[in-house]
Enzyme design. Sequence first.
Site, PDB file in Angstrom:
ATOM      1  N   ASP A   4     -25.874 -26.238  34.718  1.00  0.00           N
ATOM      2  CA  ASP A   4     -24.888 -26.685  35.716  1.00  0.00           C
ATOM      3  C   ASP A   4     -24.379 -25.493  36.544  1.00  0.00           C
ATOM      4  O   ASP A   4     -23.572 -25.659  37.456  1.00  0.00           O
ATOM      5  CB  ASP A   4     -23.743 -27.486  35.085  1.00  0.00           C
ATOM      6  CG  ASP A   4     -22.917 -26.689  34.100  1.00  0.00           C
ATOM      7  OD1 ASP A   4     -23.266 -25.514  33.832  1.00  0.00           O
ATOM      8  OD2 ASP A   4     -21.907 -27.233  33.591  1.00  0.00           O
ATOM      9  N   SER A   5     -24.913 -24.296  36.247  1.00  0.00           N
ATOM     10  CA  SER A   5     -24.659 -23.154  37.133  1.00  0.00           C
ATOM     11  C   SER A   5     -25.177 -23.448  38.540  1.00  0.00           C
ATOM     12  O   SER A   5     -24.833 -22.755  39.496  1.00  0.00           O
ATOM     13  CB  SER A   5     -25.331 -21.885  36.579  1.00  0.00           C
ATOM     14  OG  SER A   5     -26.689 -22.127  36.300  1.00  0.00           O
ATOM     15  N   GLU A  54     -22.453 -17.222  24.537  1.00  0.00           N
ATOM     16  CA  GLU A  54     -22.133 -16.593  25.834  1.00  0.00           C
ATOM     17  C   GLU A  54     -20.983 -15.589  25.700  1.00  0.00           C
ATOM     18  O   GLU A  54     -19.895 -15.936  25.214  1.00  0.00           O
ATOM     19  CB  GLU A  54     -21.794 -17.668  26.887  1.00  0.00           C
ATOM     20  CG  GLU A  54     -21.450 -17.041  28.240  1.00  0.00           C
ATOM     21  CD  GLU A  54     -21.661 -17.942  29.445  1.00  0.00           C
ATOM     22  OE1 GLU A  54     -22.178 -19.060  29.303  1.00  0.00           O
ATOM     23  OE2 GLU A  54     -21.290 -17.489  30.552  1.00  0.00           O
ATOM     24  N   LYS A  63     -27.958 -29.731  26.735  1.00  0.00           N
ATOM     25  CA  LYS A  63     -27.038 -28.666  26.276  1.00  0.00           C
ATOM     26  C   LYS A  63     -25.608 -29.110  26.546  1.00  0.00           C
ATOM     27  O   LYS A  63     -25.317 -29.607  27.649  1.00  0.00           O
ATOM     28  CB  LYS A  63     -27.335 -27.343  27.003  1.00  0.00           C
ATOM     29  CG  LYS A  63     -26.341 -26.240  26.631  1.00  0.00           C
ATOM     30  CD  LYS A  63     -26.831 -24.852  27.024  1.00  0.00           C
ATOM     31  CE  LYS A  63     -26.680 -24.512  28.478  1.00  0.00           C
ATOM     32  NZ  LYS A  63     -25.293 -24.502  28.962  1.00  0.00           N
ATOM     33  N   ASP A 119     -28.400 -29.321  31.208  1.00  0.00           N
ATOM     34  CA  ASP A 119     -26.962 -29.328  30.921  1.00  0.00           C
ATOM     35  C   ASP A 119     -26.353 -30.708  31.112  1.00  0.00           C
ATOM     36  O   ASP A 119     -26.706 -31.428  32.048  1.00  0.00           O
ATOM     37  CB  ASP A 119     -26.235 -28.378  31.896  1.00  0.00           C
ATOM     38  CG  ASP A 119     -25.926 -27.042  31.260  1.00  0.00           C
ATOM     39  OD1 ASP A 119     -25.888 -26.953  30.018  1.00  0.00           O
ATOM     40  OD2 ASP A 119     -25.735 -26.067  32.012  1.00  0.00           O
ATOM     41  N   GLU A 121     -21.412 -27.849  26.085  1.00  0.00           N
ATOM     42  CA  GLU A 121     -20.477 -26.770  25.762  1.00  0.00           C
ATOM     43  C   GLU A 121     -19.602 -27.261  24.607  1.00  0.00           C
ATOM     44  O   GLU A 121     -18.975 -28.318  24.706  1.00  0.00           O
ATOM     45  CB  GLU A 121     -19.668 -26.400  27.001  1.00  0.00           C
ATOM     46  CG  GLU A 121     -20.573 -25.852  28.092  1.00  0.00           C
ATOM     47  CD  GLU A 121     -19.830 -25.247  29.276  1.00  0.00           C
ATOM     48  OE1 GLU A 121     -18.588 -25.149  29.246  1.00  0.00           O
ATOM     49  OE2 GLU A 121     -20.519 -24.866  30.243  1.00  0.00           O
TER      50      GLU A 121
HETATM   51  O1  KIV Z   1     -25.473 -23.380  33.480  1.00  0.00           O
HETATM   52  C1  KIV Z   1     -26.068 -22.379  33.080  1.00  0.00           C
HETATM   53  O2  KIV Z   1     -26.871 -21.760  33.784  1.00  0.00           O
HETATM   54  C2  KIV Z   1     -25.792 -21.925  31.719  1.00  0.00           C
HETATM   55  C3  KIV Z   1     -26.202 -20.545  31.364  1.00  0.00           C
HETATM   56  C4  KIV Z   1     -25.204 -19.628  31.915  1.00  0.00           C
HETATM   57  C5  KIV Z   1     -26.404 -20.382  29.900  1.00  0.00           C
HETATM   58  O3  KIV Z   1     -25.213 -22.627  30.962  1.00  0.00           O
END
Ligand code: KIV
Length: 263
Positions: free
Chosen positions: A43-44, A180, A111, A82, A113
């Site tokens: 989600d970056s 992280e 993934k 994510d 959090e």
């Molecule tokens: O969203 C993302 O790119 C991430 C990485 C920073 C691990 O979660």
Amino acid sequence: MQKLNYKNLLIKKNKIPITCLTAYSKPLANILDGKIDLILIGDSLGTTLYGMQNTRGVTIEMIKNHGKAVVLNTKFSMTIIDMPYNTYRNKNEALNNAQDILNFTKADFVKIETDKKNIGIVKYLTKNKIKVVSHIGVTPQKFQDFSKIKSVGKNIKDKNNLLNLAKKLEDAGSKMIVLECIGLDTSKKITENLSIPTIGIGSSKYCDGQVLVIDDILNFNANKKKPKFIKNYINIEKNIDNAVKKFVKEVINKKFPSKKYSY
Ligand code: KIV
């Protein structure tokens, strides 16, 4: 070459570091596929592609569309996608959204959090055959302002809390854990105490693998202040800048398109 599987990743633990980078599009998936173990549709993308201030504005539709483009163009690496902010606030919401994202994209893992409050969600997803990668330490969805992010796990209390959390997430069925911005001693201890792989970002070489955001290693946004853990491997903006300048010059001088590029 065959597509990597989870067993291959488990075998690498404590032996060969696992590699992971983000990708959000077909061209980058094509470049990364087979060269890297894991491709993360993170989600970056909210901050890197859409210019958001944080990752909270990323929607399910965004992650699904970018995820599909990446997975369709990934034959050999495994893929992690994510779950965006506010899409896994309770068990049912998490399961419905995880199934929706995975059915649409066909990614290998979701993934989320994690902290001590959502271990039960990891357990529930796992029980329902969803392959979960947990993400602990600094979890960006908690931050509106990324400049407030600081490393964690530098004192005994933090160290023990993170180690306990990681163990509980392993027991809950996590397939891997992203660590992280966790201090070196703590990430080492967590990695030594788990049988699943740890993937570090800003968490030392003692993790079983490393992940970075691809825009960061390519040095997009070169003028922006970046966290200490980011290493630039190329100055891509300079290359793009040169190509753009050459194009503009050739168009103005009527050198492009020459006969070779005309019908
Ligand atoms: O969203 C993302 O790119 C991430 C990485 C920073 C691990 O979660």
